[in-house]
Write an enzyme that holds these catalytic residues in place. Structure first.
Site, short mmCIF file in Angstrom:
data_model
loop_
_atom_site.label_atom_id
_atom_site.label_comp_id
_atom_site.label_asym_id
_atom_site.label_seq_id
_atom_site.Cartn_x
_atom_site.Cartn_y
_atom_site.Cartn_z
N GLU A 250 0.83 -1.20 0.00
CA GLU A 250 0.00 0.00 0.00
C GLU A 250 0.87 1.25 0.00
O GLU A 250 1.98 1.23 0.52
CB GLU A 250 -0.87 0.03 1.27
CG GLU A 250 -1.78 -1.15 1.39
CD GLU A 250 -2.78 -1.00 2.54
OE1 GLU A 250 -2.82 0.07 3.17
OE2 GLU A 250 -3.51 -1.97 2.79
N LYS A 252 2.19 4.63 1.41
CA LYS A 252 2.33 5.07 2.80
C LYS A 252 2.12 6.58 2.85
O LYS A 252 2.89 7.34 2.26
CB LYS A 252 3.72 4.70 3.33
CG LYS A 252 3.91 5.07 4.78
CD LYS A 252 5.23 4.55 5.31
CE LYS A 252 5.31 4.68 6.81
NZ LYS A 252 5.05 6.01 7.31
N ARG A 257 -2.83 9.76 11.68
CA ARG A 257 -3.51 8.48 11.79
C ARG A 257 -4.85 8.71 12.48
O ARG A 257 -4.91 9.34 13.53
CB ARG A 257 -2.66 7.51 12.62
CG ARG A 257 -3.17 6.10 12.55
CD ARG A 257 -2.13 5.13 13.05
NE ARG A 257 -2.63 3.77 12.95
CZ ARG A 257 -1.85 2.70 13.00
NH1 ARG A 257 -0.56 2.82 13.13
NH2 ARG A 257 -2.36 1.50 12.91
N ARG A 272 -3.25 8.39 16.97
CA ARG A 272 -2.35 7.27 17.20
C ARG A 272 -2.12 7.08 18.69
O ARG A 272 -1.90 5.99 19.16
CB ARG A 272 -1.01 7.58 16.52
CG ARG A 272 -0.01 6.46 16.59
CD ARG A 272 1.36 6.95 16.18
NE ARG A 272 2.32 5.87 16.14
CZ ARG A 272 2.78 5.23 17.21
NH1 ARG A 272 2.35 5.55 18.41
NH2 ARG A 272 3.67 4.27 17.08
N PHE A 342 -7.05 2.26 5.53
CA PHE A 342 -6.24 1.07 5.25
C PHE A 342 -6.61 -0.15 6.08
O PHE A 342 -6.05 -1.22 5.86
CB PHE A 342 -4.74 1.37 5.34
CG PHE A 342 -4.28 2.04 6.62
CD1 PHE A 342 -4.19 1.32 7.79
CD2 PHE A 342 -3.93 3.38 6.62
CE1 PHE A 342 -3.75 1.91 8.95
CE2 PHE A 342 -3.49 3.99 7.79
CZ PHE A 342 -3.41 3.25 8.97
N ARG A 417 4.27 -4.13 17.18
CA ARG A 417 5.01 -3.95 15.94
C ARG A 417 5.40 -5.33 15.46
O ARG A 417 6.19 -6.01 16.09
CB ARG A 417 6.26 -3.10 16.23
CG ARG A 417 6.89 -2.49 15.02
CD ARG A 417 8.07 -1.63 15.40
NE ARG A 417 7.72 -0.43 16.14
CZ ARG A 417 7.18 0.67 15.61
NH1 ARG A 417 6.95 0.72 14.31
NH2 ARG A 417 6.88 1.71 16.34
N LYS A 423 7.26 -1.59 6.61
CA LYS A 423 7.35 -0.32 5.88
C LYS A 423 8.70 -0.23 5.16
O LYS A 423 9.70 -0.80 5.62
CB LYS A 423 7.17 0.86 6.82
CG LYS A 423 8.19 0.97 7.92
CD LYS A 423 7.78 2.03 8.94
CE LYS A 423 8.72 2.02 10.13
NZ LYS A 423 8.26 2.79 11.26
#
Ligand code: ATP
Length: 589
Positions: A250, A252, A257, A272, A342, A417, A423
């Site tokens: 996707e 970025k 956010r 976020r 997303f 994470r 990313k």
């Protein structure tokens, strides 16, 4: 529990220098509170009245607290102000003024923890004309009846100055120990917390329903889910290999956010950091009401300004101007925001967290069909590293930061994470391809020409999640403007503590220690091994001890408000970045 007992525990927490002892003291404290008290004790210990997404603020300014101390102790406002100038700590000032009260003190009244919490909640609720005086009166009454020791915490709590040094992970470990005598429940508690972002509520459910209740935590509308985070890898080949030969890729987007919760026409947005940001995005709210084809949903995306005519994305700095609360509506017309969605976590009563990405994405596209302001993120599905690389290059050309690759089969991993999202960002010549977010744990005084600023640099740390400790990785002395130096000095002088905080691991002694509280973004050329830092420290092949450090670190911006210290770059990530750097170096050579 009596507030005096809580104050005794806080006194012990304040002086302890080991994290493990901190967990023990906190577990002991929690094993003495009742089911009715536990949520409130957890909030108090976190220094808040309610979870961040409820945005309950004390609304007590320094001057108001000084006035309350003056009224309660018979000292003049000037005397209180001068003591505060000297101590820099409202708690110590309250304690000293109470010990030396000029008024006949009431015979010691015994407060309960709940009484103090309820008074503080009342102070927070009081608003409108006359509210300042009403708050001062409530505070003064509390301080007048408190012992000097209790008044220390009564004054610190609403000023946001408790600074006990406990993070969420420490509190969860203590909750587990209090409930079952060991750390074993920690993972379950963490899972529940990741789903509801409310540690007080998790603690209460644990105390009422026992360990089993932790398995039944469900996604709830208007309780934000802690965000999934991305790992990083430097090349398309490595990403494809890690994804098992196929993935989605996707664009970025570098904006804000937004986690959107919708129930009919009621729509809220969380950041976020899980704060409610609904008022910042009136145009997005209207679009969610009008365009999203679902009655009830939770989904996530990145909001940024986008010019449809030129297909141009406005950079973060432009978009950030929107953040100012004033003239939000005007800005909305001038620079229309889009939300690039997303992920989808909840739809019409069904929890989608454990559904695979592929399925979540299909549902997301189906509820956004035909919408104009809320668009699904642009993406491809590919098996080819070359295609991934081309898509990355096109994204950069369009003014974006890079891409996020997604594992088609992975669930939504709240609050962690993981390699289900990877990313890949634009890399700068001679620099690490990504910035690091580090926690300030100390600072240095300026020398030579910088002496006048009383600020000469920062001591920064990464977060070691498994140890729940902050490990130093860099001293940063360059890249500061004069204005930044002044603002860091001002900011940090308020978080100064006398000795190394219990969760900081450091071999370097800065001129001043500060409670880990502020996160700064740092750019550097390289990660190197270092004997002076504790980040990832271990025995080297030659028998010496070394950790990791940054080469040519420089500050990118001031302190970030969107990240908590535990959201900083972790020790594990730094080690991974070091390894990746070696690999890329070898490939290039
Ligand atoms: P963190 O990973 O801690 O959020 P950060 O705030 O510095 O770090 P980055 O590391 O640059 O952000 O990248 C991750 C962020 O990218 C996500 O938190 C999300 O806000 C943003 N983002 C933009 N586009 C996407 C996308 N298509 N999918 C997932 N995240 C995206």
């Amino acid at each position: 529990m009596l507030f005096k007992e809580l104050a005794d525990y806080y006194d012990r927490l304040e002086t302890v220098s080991s994290r493990l002892k901190m967990v023990d003291i906190m577990a002991d404290l929690l094993s003495h509170v009742s089911k009715a008290e536990v949520a409130k004790v957890v909030y108090m210990t976190e220094g808040i009245l309610a979870p961040p997404f409820e945005a309950v603020e004390f609304g007590v300014a320094e001057k108001m607290m000084q006035e309350a101390i003056a009224v309660a102790t018979g000292h003049t406002k000037d005397e209180v102000a001068s003591s505060y100038k000297h101590t820099g700590d409202m708690g110590l000032t309250a304690q000293a003024m109470c010990a030396d009260s000029k008024l006949k003190r009431m015979s010691a009244r015994k407060f309960s923890v709940l009484e103090v919490y309820d008074s503080m909640a009342e102070i927070a609720r009081t608003s409108g004309p006359g509210s300042k005086d009403a708050k001062i009166t409530t505070l003064a009454n509390l301080i007048a009846a408190a012992s000097p020791q209790e008044s220390k915490y009564v004054a610190r709590y609403p000023m946001g100055q408790l600074r006990l040094g406990l993070g969420d992970a420490t509190i969860m470990e203590a909750l587990s120990k209090a409930a079952i005598g060991s750390r074993e429940l920690k993972d379950k508690l963490e899972r529940a917390y990741n789903i509801c972002s409310d540690l007080g509520a998790v603690a209460e459910r644990l105390f009422i329903g026992g360990a089993d209740a932790m398995d039944n935590f469900k996604v709830t509308l208007f309780k934000p889910i802690r965000p999934a985070l991305a790992e990083r890898l430097p090349t398309a080949e490595q990403i494809m290999e890690r994804m098992g030969g196929e993935c989605a890729v996707e664009q970025k987007y570098d904006g804000f956010r937004c986690q959107v919760h919708k129930d009919g026409n009621t729509v809220k947005i969380f950041s976020r950091r899980l704060e409610e940001t609904t008022s910042m995005f009136p145009d997005i709210i209207r679009a969610v009401q009008a365009e999203v084809k679902a009655k009830r949903a939770i989904f996530e995306g990145e909001a940024l300004a986008f010019n449809e005519a030129t297909s141009e994305f406005f950079p973060f700095q432009e978009t950030i101007r929107r953040k100012r609360k004033h003239s939000v509506e005007e800005k909305a017309e001038e620079m229309p925001l889009h939300l690039f969605a997303f992920d989808l976590m909840f739809l019409e009563g069904k929890d989608y967290l454990n559904e695979p990405y592929k399925e979540r994405r299909e549902m997301l596209e189906s509820v956004l069909r035909g919408s104009k302001t809320i668009l699904p993120s642009t993406r491809i599905i590919t098996k080819s590293p070359k295609e991934l690389e081309d898509f990355f290059e096109r994204s950069i050309e369009n003014g974006l930061e890079g891409v996020v690759a997604k594992d088609l089969k992975a669930p939504y991993v709240a609050g962690a994470r993981k390699f289900s999202w990877i990313k890949m960002k634009r890399s700068y010549r001679g620099e690490l391809s990504d910035t690091l977010d580090l926690v300030i744990v100390g600072y240095f005084l300026g020398r030579g020409s910088r002496a006048e600023f009383q600020f000469g640099g920062l001591l920064c740390a990464a977060y070691n999640k498994s140890r729940d400790m902050f490990e130093t990785v860099s001293k940063i002395g360059t890249g500061f403007s004069e204005a930044q130096m002044a603002s860091f000095r001002e900011l940090l002088s308020k978080s100064r503590v006398d000795s190394k905080p219990a969760r900081v691991d450091s071999l370097i002694k800065p001129d001043f220690w500060v409670e880990p509280e502020y996160v700064v973004t740092i750019r550097a050329d390289e990660i190197t091994k270092s004997p002076t830092h504790t980040c990832g420290r271990g025995r080297q092949p030659d028998g010496s001890e070394a950790g990791y450090a940054l080469r040519f670190p420089r500050i990118v911006d001031g302190a970030r408000s969107d990240k908590a210290p535990e959201d900083a770059t972790t020790t594990r990530e730094i080690i991974e970045m070091f390894e990746q750097q070696k690999r890329v170096g070898v490939e290039e050579a």
